[in-house]
Design an enzyme around this catalytic site. Structure first.
Site, PDB file in Angstrom:
ATOM      1  N   CYS A 142       0.839  -1.208   0.000  1.00 29.91           N
ATOM      2  CA  CYS A 142       0.000   0.000   0.000  1.00 29.91           C
ATOM      3  C   CYS A 142       0.878   1.265   0.000  1.00 29.91           C
ATOM      4  O   CYS A 142       1.823   1.338  -0.786  1.00 29.91           O
ATOM      5  CB  CYS A 142      -0.963  -0.058   1.190  1.00 29.91           C
ATOM      6  SG  CYS A 142      -2.246   1.179   1.132  1.00 29.91           S
ATOM      7  N   ASP A 297      -9.541  -4.047  -6.207  1.00 29.36           N
ATOM      8  CA  ASP A 297      -9.053  -3.084  -5.213  1.00 29.36           C
ATOM      9  C   ASP A 297      -9.707  -1.730  -5.473  1.00 29.36           C
ATOM     10  O   ASP A 297      -9.565  -1.164  -6.560  1.00 29.36           O
ATOM     11  CB  ASP A 297      -7.525  -2.982  -5.359  1.00 29.36           C
ATOM     12  CG  ASP A 297      -6.876  -2.215  -4.230  1.00 29.36           C
ATOM     13  OD1 ASP A 297      -7.601  -1.546  -3.488  1.00 29.36           O
ATOM     14  OD2 ASP A 297      -5.641  -2.306  -4.085  1.00 29.36           O
ATOM     15  N   HIS A 326      -8.016  -5.242  -2.023  1.00 26.86           N
ATOM     16  CA  HIS A 326      -6.814  -4.603  -1.479  1.00 26.86           C
ATOM     17  C   HIS A 326      -6.142  -5.431  -0.379  1.00 26.86           C
ATOM     18  O   HIS A 326      -4.927  -5.566  -0.337  1.00 26.86           O
ATOM     19  CB  HIS A 326      -7.213  -3.234  -0.923  1.00 26.86           C
ATOM     20  CG  HIS A 326      -6.061  -2.376  -0.531  1.00 26.86           C
ATOM     21  ND1 HIS A 326      -5.214  -1.816  -1.443  1.00 26.86           N
ATOM     22  CD2 HIS A 326      -5.618  -1.978   0.695  1.00 26.86           C
ATOM     23  CE1 HIS A 326      -4.297  -1.099  -0.801  1.00 26.86           C
ATOM     24  NE2 HIS A 326      -4.524  -1.187   0.489  1.00 26.86           N
TER      25      HIS A 326
END
Lengths: 352, 127
Positions: A142, A297, A326
């Site tokens: 991320c 995502d 995600h």
């Protein structure tokens, strides 16, 4: 027979209520991050862990994992049998993780510059010293991946052999609904940061949940009620809920920078971002690159992840798309069966 | 005939129907300019409220002679600075130690080479 048929669904419902009460009220929270580790360095709230599984470390290039500033990092080591760190460690990799810790009010002036210039290089130095290695693999998840990318671009002279990114946004031309919500005309960024200092986790969580409000608020409860008798499902559900509700505040200045320079001005992909006065040029990246995007995502959209591969100078670069969301990139059935082995195999192949 | 109502099943069906019926219209609403604008307005009100609370709390703490969050944070910053300096010192000591030990190793090699050369000279002199 008729009587028992009439009784049965009610019994089932009662059984479900009993089990749900146990799940929500009686049972303790599952323990996360169980792979044995030692702290080898600390700075402010950050800690650098070295994982110590029972398996001998046979791979010569250590892996340093860098996680986002806004959550707790145990998603990478969620539970035995459901942990990327455990998987890599068990395959003989020397795994390290930089845990940012929980920022206090005194950390509200911290910028991404501080983390990228003052923390990551130190952590890399410590990892190289500790493992007596000459090169390193950086693995970012991320925003941690975005930070790792910036760091690698700023330091092409450092021995970063591999850069592995998991759902890391780089191009913010179209960030989905966030592009609309964070529009400069409506979003009071300066007012928000100046008033609150650090941005509370709940506010960031609210934004993420708003992307798909019904399924993120009611969905989990419908699924737990539906499958409460499946112990394995219940465990995974609890683990995910724990992680999702266990975030940390976003340091104020880092948040201001993240929203303004990434979402609103899209500086990184256009080589306009400056970190401590130094221009970040993605073409400086020469490390082997594995860039993973997830089709479902909605936090780091695939179109935000993929453009990096066209910008870097790496000879060896892979863009790998997986059909998950995600979080399911690092945890869950698909991650365990397919994604963890794929990452391990790629790192292994590129560390010889 | 099993006619007993299962509330969980009913709830699940209701959720699924609501989700499928409203998903696209909700997503469309969330993507509009008006929604972004109203989100900004809500945020503005929230920030104003927080600012008011902050000002009131700070003035109360000042009157009551109690340190504010700002003041406690200043002390924490001082500790962090010391911590950083200790870390830098530790690094410096490690690097110095490494340099010194490299230099000593080099010196040992030089002395050993010198010894060898002296031995050779002695050998030659004996001849």
């Amino acid at each position: 027979m008729l009587a028992s048929d009439l009784k049965s669904p009610a019994d089932e419902s009662l059984k479900k209520v009993k089990r749900l009460t146990e799940v929500f009220v009686m049972e303790p929270e599952p323990q996360v991050g169980q792979t044995p580790k030692e702290v080898i360095w600390t700075k402010n709230k950050a800690k650098l862990y070295r994982y110590q599984p029972a398996v001998k470390k046979t791979n010569k290039v250590p892996i340093l994992m860098i996680y986002a500033l806004i959550n707790k990092p145990y998603i990478l080591d969620l539970y035995p049998g459901n942990s990327l760190i455990e998987h890599l460690s068990n395959k003989g990799h020397d795994v390290y993780l930089l845990d940012w810790g929980v920022p206090g009010y005194e950390d509200r002036h911290m910028k991404l510059d501080d983390y990228i210039v003052d923390y990551i290089p130190h952590a890399i130095k410590k990892v190289l010293r500790k493992s007596k290695a000459k090169e390193i693999t950086l693995l970012g998840y991320c925003i941690g991946g975005t930070m790792s990318t910036i760091f690698t671009a700023l330091n092409p002279h450092l021995p970063i052999r591999n850069l592995v990114l998991l759902t890391s946004p780089i191009d913010f031309t179209d960030a989905g609904l966030f592009t609309k919500w964070l529009d400069k005309r409506y979003f009071q960024l300066d007012k928000l940061v100046d008033t609150l200092g650090n941005i509370p986790f709940e506010m960031i969580d609210f934004g993420n949940k708003l992307l798909s409000p019904i399924s993120t608020t009611y969905g989990p409860y419908v699924s737990i009620v539906d499958r409460v008798e499946d112990d394995n499902f219940v465990l995974n559900w609890k683990l995910m809920q724990k992680w999702l509700n266990d975030g940390v505040p976003f340091p104020g200045e880092a948040y201001r920078q993240w929203i303004r320079e990434f979402y609103q001005e899209n500086k990184l992909i256009n080589d306009e971002l400056e970190i401590r006065g130094e221009r970040v040029r993605l073409a400086n990246i020469k490390a082997n690159l594995l860039n993973i995007s997830a089709t479902r995502d909605n936090i780091a959209l695939p179109n935000q992840v993929a453009p990096l591969n066209d910008k870097v100078s790496s000879q060896n670069k892979t863009l790998h798309s997986v059909e998950t969301g995600h979080i399911s990139v690092v945890t869950g059935r698909k991650a365990i069966k397919e994604i963890h082995p794929y990452i391990e195999n790629w790192i292994n192949e590129n560390s010889k | 005939m099993t006619a007993t109502l299962d509330p969980f099943k009913f709830w699940k069906e209701m959720y699924e129907k609501t989700e499928s019926t409203w998903r696209s219209s909700i997503q469309n609403t969330l993507g509009t300019e008006q929604f972004a604008q109203s989100l900004g307005q809500i945020q503005n009100q929230y920030v104003q409220y927080q600012e008011l609370i902050k000002t009131l709390t700070e003035s109360y703490l000042k009157e009551a002679n109690i340190p504010s969050r700002e003041e406690v944070a200043k002390v924490a910053s001082l500790i962090i600075n010391v911590d950083t300096k200790v870390d830098d010192l530790e690094d410096l000591i490690y690097e110095q130690k490494e340099t010194t030990s490299n230099e000593i190793d080099q010196l040992k090699k030089d002395v050993s080479n010198l010894e060898q050369k002296l031995d050779q000279v002695l050998e030659l002199l004996k001849k």
